[in-house]
Design a protein around this motif. Structure first.
Motif, PDB file in Angstrom:
ATOM      1  N   ARG A 280       0.830  -1.210   0.000  1.00  0.00           N
ATOM      2  CA  ARG A 280       0.000   0.000   0.000  1.00  0.00           C
ATOM      3  C   ARG A 280       0.862   1.258   0.000  1.00  0.00           C
ATOM      4  NH1 ARG A 280      -4.404  -1.414   4.585  1.00  0.00           N
ATOM      5  NH2 ARG A 280      -5.114   0.711   4.206  1.00  0.00           N
ATOM      6  N   LEU A 281       1.981   1.224   0.714  1.00  0.00           N
ATOM      7  CA  LEU A 281       2.855   2.403   0.736  1.00  0.00           C
ATOM      8  C   LEU A 281       3.491   2.643  -0.630  1.00  0.00           C
ATOM      9  CD1 LEU A 281       4.414   2.085   4.276  1.00  0.00           C
ATOM     10  CD2 LEU A 281       3.238   4.098   3.371  1.00  0.00           C
ATOM     11  N   ARG A 282       3.818   1.546  -1.344  1.00  0.00           N
ATOM     12  CA  ARG A 282       4.370   1.726  -2.703  1.00  0.00           C
ATOM     13  C   ARG A 282       3.326   2.373  -3.612  1.00  0.00           C
ATOM     14  NH1 ARG A 282       7.327  -3.023  -1.822  1.00  0.00           N
ATOM     15  NH2 ARG A 282       5.602  -4.327  -2.520  1.00  0.00           N
ATOM     16  N   ARG A 283       2.048   1.958  -3.439  1.00  0.00           N
ATOM     17  CA  ARG A 283       0.984   2.560  -4.244  1.00  0.00           C
ATOM     18  C   ARG A 283       0.835   4.061  -3.908  1.00  0.00           C
ATOM     19  NH1 ARG A 283      -3.916  -0.270  -2.867  1.00  0.00           N
ATOM     20  NH2 ARG A 283      -2.650  -2.136  -3.120  1.00  0.00           N
ATOM     21  N   ILE A 284       0.926   4.390  -2.607  1.00  0.00           N
ATOM     22  CA  ILE A 284       0.819   5.803  -2.200  1.00  0.00           C
ATOM     23  C   ILE A 284       2.010   6.602  -2.750  1.00  0.00           C
ATOM     24  CG2 ILE A 284       0.848   7.366  -0.201  1.00  0.00           C
ATOM     25  CD1 ILE A 284      -0.749   5.107   1.318  1.00  0.00           C
ATOM     26  N   GLU A 285       3.206   5.986  -2.717  1.00  0.00           N
ATOM     27  CA  GLU A 285       4.385   6.670  -3.282  1.00  0.00           C
ATOM     28  C   GLU A 285       4.145   6.933  -4.773  1.00  0.00           C
ATOM     29  OE1 GLU A 285       7.929   4.606  -2.016  1.00  0.00           O
ATOM     30  OE2 GLU A 285       9.243   6.173  -2.818  1.00  0.00           O
ATOM     31  N   GLY A 286       3.524   5.973  -5.446  1.00  0.00           N
ATOM     32  CA  GLY A 286       3.175   6.151  -6.861  1.00  0.00           C
ATOM     33  C   GLY A 286       2.174   7.287  -7.064  1.00  0.00           C
ATOM     34  N   GLN A 287       1.202   7.397  -6.119  1.00  0.00           N
ATOM     35  CA  GLN A 287       0.217   8.486  -6.221  1.00  0.00           C
ATOM     36  C   GLN A 287       0.908   9.847  -6.092  1.00  0.00           C
ATOM     37  OE1 GLN A 287      -2.566   6.796  -3.123  1.00  0.00           O
ATOM     38  NE2 GLN A 287      -4.142   7.529  -4.508  1.00  0.00           N
ATOM     39  N   VAL A 288       1.888   9.946  -5.167  1.00  0.00           N
ATOM     40  CA  VAL A 288       2.600  11.218  -4.983  1.00  0.00           C
ATOM     41  C   VAL A 288       3.459  11.517  -6.219  1.00  0.00           C
ATOM     42  CG1 VAL A 288       4.184  12.531  -3.520  1.00  0.00           C
ATOM     43  CG2 VAL A 288       2.566  10.949  -2.472  1.00  0.00           C
TER      44      VAL A 288
ATOM     45  N   GLY B 104       2.685  10.587  -9.181  1.00  0.00           N
ATOM     46  CA  GLY B 104       1.682  11.016 -10.167  1.00  0.00           C
ATOM     47  C   GLY B 104       1.327  12.486  -9.988  1.00  0.00           C
ATOM     48  N   LEU B 105       1.265  12.929  -8.713  1.00  0.00           N
ATOM     49  CA  LEU B 105       0.979  14.341  -8.437  1.00  0.00           C
ATOM     50  C   LEU B 105       2.071  15.240  -9.013  1.00  0.00           C
ATOM     51  CD1 LEU B 105      -0.367  14.116  -4.766  1.00  0.00           C
ATOM     52  CD2 LEU B 105      -1.561  15.128  -6.706  1.00  0.00           C
ATOM     53  N   SER B 106       3.342  14.806  -8.864  1.00  0.00           N
ATOM     54  CA  SER B 106       4.460  15.586  -9.426  1.00  0.00           C
ATOM     55  C   SER B 106       4.320  15.703 -10.936  1.00  0.00           C
ATOM     56  CB  SER B 106       5.804  14.923  -9.094  1.00  0.00           C
ATOM     57  OG  SER B 106       6.063  15.027  -7.707  1.00  0.00           O
ATOM     58  N   ARG B 107       3.969  14.590 -11.591  1.00  0.00           N
ATOM     59  CA  ARG B 107       3.804  14.637 -13.048  1.00  0.00           C
ATOM     60  C   ARG B 107       2.650  15.549 -13.447  1.00  0.00           C
ATOM     61  NH1 ARG B 107       5.291   9.462 -12.304  1.00  0.00           N
ATOM     62  NH2 ARG B 107       3.136   8.701 -12.182  1.00  0.00           N
ATOM     63  N   MET B 108       1.555  15.525 -12.657  1.00  0.00           N
ATOM     64  CA  MET B 108       0.414  16.402 -12.957  1.00  0.00           C
ATOM     65  C   MET B 108       0.822  17.876 -12.889  1.00  0.00           C
ATOM     66  SD  MET B 108      -2.791  14.531 -10.982  1.00  0.00           S
ATOM     67  CE  MET B 108      -4.224  15.148 -11.885  1.00  0.00           C
ATOM     68  N   VAL B 109       1.608  18.221 -11.855  1.00  0.00           N
ATOM     69  CA  VAL B 109       2.063  19.619 -11.724  1.00  0.00           C
ATOM     70  C   VAL B 109       3.031  19.950 -12.862  1.00  0.00           C
ATOM     71  CG1 VAL B 109       3.400  21.232 -10.288  1.00  0.00           C
ATOM     72  CG2 VAL B 109       1.661  19.767  -9.228  1.00  0.00           C
ATOM     73  N   ALA B 110       3.979  19.022 -13.146  1.00  0.00           N
ATOM     74  CA  ALA B 110       4.957  19.251 -14.223  1.00  0.00           C
ATOM     75  C   ALA B 110       4.247  19.448 -15.563  1.00  0.00           C
ATOM     76  CB  ALA B 110       5.939  18.081 -14.299  1.00  0.00           C
ATOM     77  N   ASP B 111       3.175  18.682 -15.782  1.00  0.00           N
ATOM     78  CA  ASP B 111       2.406  18.781 -17.042  1.00  0.00           C
ATOM     79  C   ASP B 111       1.374  19.908 -17.012  1.00  0.00           C
ATOM     80  OD1 ASP B 111       3.823  16.569 -17.740  1.00  0.00           O
ATOM     81  OD2 ASP B 111       2.142  15.139 -17.602  1.00  0.00           O
ATOM     82  N   GLU B 112       1.375  20.676 -15.937  1.00  0.00           N
ATOM     83  CA  GLU B 112       0.442  21.806 -15.788  1.00  0.00           C
ATOM     84  C   GLU B 112      -1.013  21.386 -15.955  1.00  0.00           C
ATOM     85  OE1 GLU B 112       1.887  24.942 -18.297  1.00  0.00           O
ATOM     86  OE2 GLU B 112       3.926  24.691 -17.551  1.00  0.00           O
ATOM     87  N   ARG B 113      -1.360  20.303 -15.289  1.00  0.00           N
ATOM     88  CA  ARG B 113      -2.746  19.821 -15.331  1.00  0.00           C
ATOM     89  C   ARG B 113      -3.657  20.757 -14.537  1.00  0.00           C
ATOM     90  NH1 ARG B 113      -2.799  14.179 -16.354  1.00  0.00           N
ATOM     91  NH2 ARG B 113      -4.935  14.146 -15.588  1.00  0.00           N
ATOM     92  N   TYR B 114      -4.940  20.566 -14.709  1.00  0.00           N
ATOM     93  CA  TYR B 114      -5.928  21.459 -14.099  1.00  0.00           C
ATOM     94  C   TYR B 114      -5.939  21.303 -12.566  1.00  0.00           C
ATOM     95  CZ  TYR B 114     -10.448  23.775 -13.465  1.00  0.00           C
ATOM     96  OH  TYR B 114     -11.453  24.614 -13.074  1.00  0.00           O
ATOM     97  N   CYS B 115      -5.887  22.445 -11.863  1.00  0.00           N
ATOM     98  CA  CYS B 115      -5.835  22.483 -10.384  1.00  0.00           C
ATOM     99  C   CYS B 115      -6.814  21.535  -9.709  1.00  0.00           C
ATOM    100  CB  CYS B 115      -6.235  23.863  -9.862  1.00  0.00           C
ATOM    101  SG  CYS B 115      -5.051  25.138 -10.150  1.00  0.00           S
ATOM    102  N   ILE B 116      -8.063  21.575 -10.157  1.00  0.00           N
ATOM    103  CA  ILE B 116      -9.115  20.803  -9.499  1.00  0.00           C
ATOM    104  C   ILE B 116      -8.811  19.301  -9.582  1.00  0.00           C
ATOM    105  CG2 ILE B 116     -11.582  20.181  -9.650  1.00  0.00           C
ATOM    106  CD1 ILE B 116     -11.193  22.925  -8.381  1.00  0.00           C
ATOM    107  N   ASP B 117      -8.232  18.864 -10.711  1.00  0.00           N
ATOM    108  CA  ASP B 117      -7.878  17.442 -10.844  1.00  0.00           C
ATOM    109  C   ASP B 117      -6.719  17.083  -9.917  1.00  0.00           C
ATOM    110  OD1 ASP B 117      -9.739  16.561 -12.942  1.00  0.00           O
ATOM    111  OD2 ASP B 117      -8.740  18.129 -14.095  1.00  0.00           O
TER     112      ASP B 117
END
Lengths: 114, 114, 114, 114
Positions: free
Chosen positions: D35-43, D45-58
């Protein structure tokens, strides 16, 4: 309704306990009642703020304070419960211990998520 | 006290608004008052549960329900506030818009952390 | 998947904005990436604590710190979003303003309840 | 640092336990690590979303999901801790039981308030 009757059964059960210990929180019953009266006053104050058309942000500040007061009360009740009911059940073991631990887990989850 | 006077100034300011709109939440004032009376009843119910020495876990369940009711009310008030006061200030711009946005940010942080 | 495509449409929409302003949070993109790397490190630290069979209470303390770091990041992103996307939509008015306000309300509710 | 050394002492203490039971959560160590590896993956993913300038709400939606995953993990770890360390200490009684109950109370308060 079924929750209601479960509670009554629970109370009867506790009144049967020879040492008369009952629910752990009884030791500070007056303290809890005093804090609940203060929280009831805070909610009454919220009604007056809305009736007087006070500024939203001030109402929100007062709601946060009321929520925090309820949370502190819940944390203290839970601590009392763990120290008395759960510890007693843990010593006795068996099904009762398992029930108490599951109930505590669910109550903690509700507090964390509310 | 200083918060008190700030609110009065705020109210005066809003009463000056030509369209008489005032605080956004006024549109549903009766709805908010009704919900607050119900929450006050829930807190009164909590006092009776403690007075009657009801089972801790049931009291905790009722506290979680009360906290959630307060949170829902706060979320709706905040939504009204964003839709009315913040949107109006955003259109006018300037210092007032900045103040409203900072206030909203702080109120949201208090809700998230309480 | 449908959420994915909605985001792409959203991005395209923003790239069409004449002043090239795009999402508000871009102004502090590096700051956000830095904080996310630190949070990723905290989660990695949690894995090592579990692998090393560290004491539960210490792991729980570290989880609370990680959750708080994520919440602070969310509150700052939301503030950026309100100051840029929502204020811009409020000035333009119409359906877009309504959509942005509903989205913000739902995002705040998710933060408060998570 | 002092927290670090306290943990090591705690670990040594547990290794002294004759039945080798150690920390309760060890029974599901692999599950927690997964579960911690999955959470690390989620974080990540968050970095990639910010790097890709994804929409704030998402991004905010994804942060709420990550926070909830961390909270679920914490609730399960706490349940394991209550069922093993706290129950064992409750049976032994004395200072150790008192310490475990105070630690649990503080960890629950941090979870509720974070």
């Amino acid at each position: 309704m079924s929750q209601e009757s479960q509670v009554l059964v629970e109370n009867e059960h506790n009144h049967d306990v020879p040492d008369g210990s009952g629910h752990g929180y009884l030791t500070s019953k007056d303290g809890y009642l005093k804090r609940l009266r203060r929280i009831e006053g805070q909610v009454g104050g919220l009604s007056r703020m809305v009736a007087d058309e006070r500024y939203c942000i001030d109402i929100l500040t007062q709601i946060s304070a009321t929520t925090r007061a309820l949370e502190s009360l819940a944390l203290e009740l839970l601590d009392d419960h763990l120290r008395h009911c759960v510890v007693r059940a843990a010593r006795e073991g068996g099904v009762e211990a398992e029930t108490k631990l599951s109930e505590a887990r669910d109550a903690i989850a509700r507090l964390v998520r509310s």
